[in-house]
Design a protein around this motif. Structure first.
Motif, PDB file in Angstrom:
ATOM      1  N   ASP A 183       0.835  -1.201   0.000  1.00 35.14           N
ATOM      2  CA  ASP A 183       0.000   0.000   0.000  1.00 35.14           C
ATOM      3  C   ASP A 183       0.873   1.255   0.000  1.00 35.14           C
ATOM      4  OD1 ASP A 183      -2.348  -1.520   0.115  1.00 35.14           O
ATOM      5  OD2 ASP A 183      -2.424  -1.456   2.311  1.00 35.14           O
ATOM      6  N   VAL A 184       1.876   1.247   0.870  1.00 31.81           N
ATOM      7  CA  VAL A 184       2.786   2.395   0.956  1.00 31.81           C
ATOM      8  C   VAL A 184       3.583   2.534  -0.342  1.00 31.81           C
ATOM      9  CG1 VAL A 184       4.720   3.403   2.221  1.00 31.81           C
ATOM     10  CG2 VAL A 184       2.911   2.186   3.456  1.00 31.81           C
ATOM     11  N   HIS A 185       4.032   1.412  -0.857  1.00 36.19           N
ATOM     12  CA  HIS A 185       4.809   1.421  -2.100  1.00 36.19           C
ATOM     13  C   HIS A 185       4.026   2.074  -3.233  1.00 36.19           C
ATOM     14  CE1 HIS A 185       6.515  -0.731  -5.749  1.00 36.19           C
ATOM     15  NE2 HIS A 185       7.560  -0.133  -5.253  1.00 36.19           N
ATOM     16  N   ALA A 186       2.754   1.713  -3.368  1.00 36.38           N
ATOM     17  CA  ALA A 186       1.931   2.266  -4.456  1.00 36.38           C
ATOM     18  C   ALA A 186       1.809   3.776  -4.334  1.00 36.38           C
ATOM     19  CB  ALA A 186       0.551   1.608  -4.447  1.00 36.38           C
ATOM     20  N   GLU A 187       1.612   4.262  -3.108  1.00 36.19           N
ATOM     21  CA  GLU A 187       1.470   5.708  -2.926  1.00 36.19           C
ATOM     22  C   GLU A 187       2.800   6.431  -3.119  1.00 36.19           C
ATOM     23  OE1 GLU A 187      -0.327   9.360  -2.394  1.00 36.19           O
ATOM     24  OE2 GLU A 187      -1.120   7.382  -2.900  1.00 36.19           O
ATOM     25  N   MET A 188       3.904   5.795  -2.731  1.00 40.86           N
ATOM     26  CA  MET A 188       5.208   6.410  -2.955  1.00 40.86           C
ATOM     27  C   MET A 188       5.511   6.510  -4.452  1.00 40.86           C
ATOM     28  SD  MET A 188       6.314   7.319   0.003  1.00 40.86           S
ATOM     29  CE  MET A 188       4.568   7.722   0.213  1.00 40.86           C
ATOM     30  N   LEU A 189       5.164   5.487  -5.212  1.00 39.99           N
ATOM     31  CA  LEU A 189       5.338   5.545  -6.663  1.00 39.99           C
ATOM     32  C   LEU A 189       4.523   6.679  -7.272  1.00 39.99           C
ATOM     33  CD1 LEU A 189       5.312   1.800  -7.791  1.00 39.99           C
ATOM     34  CD2 LEU A 189       7.222   3.398  -7.961  1.00 39.99           C
ATOM     35  N   ARG A 190       3.272   6.791  -6.832  1.00 39.02           N
ATOM     36  CA  ARG A 190       2.410   7.844  -7.385  1.00 39.02           C
ATOM     37  C   ARG A 190       2.971   9.220  -7.053  1.00 39.02           C
ATOM     38  NH1 ARG A 190      -0.782  11.644  -6.468  1.00 39.02           N
ATOM     39  NH2 ARG A 190      -0.397  11.522  -4.227  1.00 39.02           N
ATOM     40  N   LEU A 195       5.943  14.117  -8.973  1.00 44.21           N
ATOM     41  CA  LEU A 195       6.887  15.202  -8.689  1.00 44.21           C
ATOM     42  C   LEU A 195       8.107  15.192  -9.603  1.00 44.21           C
ATOM     43  CD1 LEU A 195       6.732  15.077  -4.797  1.00 44.21           C
ATOM     44  CD2 LEU A 195       5.768  16.836  -6.298  1.00 44.21           C
ATOM     45  N   GLY A 196       8.174  14.237 -10.533  1.00 50.01           N
ATOM     46  CA  GLY A 196       9.248  14.251 -11.513  1.00 50.01           C
ATOM     47  C   GLY A 196      10.302  13.178 -11.353  1.00 50.01           C
ATOM     48  N   ALA A 197      10.121  12.235 -10.431  1.00 49.44           N
ATOM     49  CA  ALA A 197      11.083  11.142 -10.306  1.00 49.44           C
ATOM     50  C   ALA A 197      11.047  10.280 -11.564  1.00 49.44           C
ATOM     51  CB  ALA A 197      10.773  10.283  -9.087  1.00 49.44           C
ATOM     52  N   VAL A 198      12.207   9.811 -11.971  1.00 50.59           N
ATOM     53  CA  VAL A 198      12.315   8.994 -13.176  1.00 50.59           C
ATOM     54  C   VAL A 198      12.485   7.517 -12.830  1.00 50.59           C
ATOM     55  CG1 VAL A 198      13.625   8.610 -15.305  1.00 50.59           C
ATOM     56  CG2 VAL A 198      13.271  10.939 -14.444  1.00 50.59           C
ATOM     57  N   GLU A 199      13.395   7.240 -11.912  1.00 45.67           N
ATOM     58  CA  GLU A 199      13.608   5.872 -11.464  1.00 45.67           C
ATOM     59  C   GLU A 199      13.407   5.796  -9.958  1.00 45.67           C
ATOM     60  OE1 GLU A 199      16.459   3.124 -13.486  1.00 45.67           O
ATOM     61  OE2 GLU A 199      17.563   5.002 -13.699  1.00 45.67           O
ATOM     62  N   THR A 200      12.932   4.648  -9.495  1.00 41.97           N
ATOM     63  CA  THR A 200      12.730   4.455  -8.064  1.00 41.97           C
ATOM     64  C   THR A 200      13.221   3.077  -7.646  1.00 41.97           C
ATOM     65  OG1 THR A 200      10.487   3.600  -8.400  1.00 41.97           O
ATOM     66  CG2 THR A 200      10.710   5.970  -7.997  1.00 41.97           C
ATOM     67  N   LEU A 201      13.695   3.005  -6.412  1.00 39.79           N
ATOM     68  CA  LEU A 201      14.038   1.741  -5.768  1.00 39.79           C
ATOM     69  C   LEU A 201      13.564   1.870  -4.328  1.00 39.79           C
ATOM     70  CD1 LEU A 201      15.404  -1.013  -5.495  1.00 39.79           C
ATOM     71  CD2 LEU A 201      17.576   0.185  -5.120  1.00 39.79           C
ATOM     72  N   PHE A 202      12.437   1.233  -4.024  1.00 41.87           N
ATOM     73  CA  PHE A 202      11.865   1.300  -2.690  1.00 41.87           C
ATOM     74  C   PHE A 202      12.040  -0.059  -2.006  1.00 41.87           C
ATOM     75  CE2 PHE A 202       8.663   4.546  -4.527  1.00 41.87           C
ATOM     76  CZ  PHE A 202       9.606   5.546  -4.427  1.00 41.87           C
TER      77      PHE A 202
END
Length: 376
Positions: A183-190, A195-202
């Motif tokens: 749940d947290v992961h989905a909201e962090m991706l959104r 806000l302009g992030a291109v790549e993520t590693l959570f």
């Protein structure tokens, strides 16, 4: 705002690389990159191109115009204009050989990411086509150059840190016992993407009981529920539009004292590490300080940081016993992320920050203090 993808920034990087190439006796440099996380930054550093799929190479001669040799599918991408000569080839090894053979001198050619991103078949094609050329690893030389970030690059780093802070502020709004890490992961991706992030590693960090005591875990977010009585550690690693990575994590608690206790341990470790992280220091000395700053009843992860840039992990490393002699110096960007757990049983703590090395002391980019945050 400063343009971190300007031709002036391009020319600065190429000039710095060419100085190092001459010092190392290289006639040309081949930089490999792929769509795999941690193997893109070198190619982007030279070309401002980041492959969304497959792989590519940049060829930088010590004199003359560079060439990009790319997988054919990348012809459909919108690519940077840093390199005008782009060749889309189904046989990149042969094309690389043709490019290098056309240079006036190609006696000694450096390869960057030879053992990470370069395909074996492409290396074999180079060696076969150019038997009189000596191909050598140029990873150490490349790291010497790119570890120093320009003012334009630091703008991109700061922008990414601002995105990470905004993500954490949103995490405090939504993280609750009973909700899942997914749940947290989905909201962090959104939030990050908006806000302009291109790549993520959570990632999430926690401890489990094992037969010999506590077992620390670092995993991708899953359907695991947030526990009401344990620290919640959700690590945010992301890039902004410039492609520069930052790392950030704070301990979040919901009840009890464990979150605060682990945050205090992590803060003591980080503070000790920062005292050691001064110009001229090697990574193993910083790691030793991080470990010595913690109660002996607790264990510190033996890998607690590294330089960071357009690859999420760059040299030097902050690792126990690391033999590297490359030092931290002003102008570098560093990620510190001590993970601490009890040697017997109990909770785990993890904090992460991105710092800019300056003459006096490292400068933290996040606006959030290194403490536990209680989510209500």
């Amino acid at each position: 705002m400063m343009d971190y993808a300007s031709h002036a920034e391009r020319d600065r990087r190429w000039a710095a690389l060419r100085v190092a190439m001459r010092e190392d006796g290289l006639d040309a440099l081949v930089v490999a990159g792929s769509d795999f996380r941690g193997q893109k930054g070198g190619l982007r550093y030279v070309t401002d191109m980041q492959p969304f799929h497959r792989f590519g190479y940049a060829v930088l001669p010590v004199e003359g115009d560079p060439v990009a040799v790319l997988h054919p599918v990348l012809a459909y991408d919108t690519l940077s204009d840093w390199v005008s000569d782009k060749r889309f080839s189904p046989t990149p090894g042969s094309t690389l050989a043709q490019v290098i053979a056309a240079f006036p001198r190609h006696h000694r050619v450096g390869l960057v990411a030879m053992d990470q991103a370069m395909r074996v078949s492409d290396h074999a094609a180079l060696v076969e086509a150019l038997p009189m050329t000596r191909f050598v690893s140029a990873d150490a030389m490349f790291e010497r150059v790119r570890r120093f970030k320009s003012p334009a690059e630091l703008v991109g780093v700061a922008e990414a840190a601002t995105i990470a802070d905004a993500c954490f502020a949103r995490l405090l709004d939504i993280a609750r016992p009973g909700r899942t890490h997914l749940d947290v992961h989905a909201e962090m991706l959104r939030t990050a993407t908006a806000l302009g992030a291109v790549e993520t590693l959570f990632l999430t960090m926690y401890s489990e009981k094992g037969p010999g005591g506590a077992v620390p875990r670092i995993t991708a977010p899953a359907a695991r529920e947030i526990a009401p009585d344990a620290p919640f550690c959700f690590s945010l690693e992301l890039t902004g539009p410039s492609g520069h990575w930052v790392e950030f994590c704070r301990i979040v608690g919901f009840s009890g004292a464990s979150a605060g206790e682990m945050a205090e341990l992590c803060e003591a470790s980080t503070t000790a590490g920062l005292r050691a992280l001064c110009p001229g220091t090697v990574g193993r000395e910083v790691q030793r300080a991080l470990e010595e700053g913690v109660d002996p009843a607790f264990e510190v992860c033996p890998a607690s940081g590294h330089a960071i840039g357009q690859d999420v992990i760059e040299q030097p490393m902050i690792v126990r016993g690391d033999p590297g002699e490359q030092t931290f110096e002003p102008g570098m960007v560093v990620a510190l992320h001590p993970m601490i757990h009890s040697k017997l049983a109990g909770p785990l703590g993890y904090v992460a920050d991105t710092f800019v090395m300056e003459a006096e002391r490292p400068r933290q980019l996040s606006r959030f203090p290194r403490q536990a945050f209680m989510a209500l």
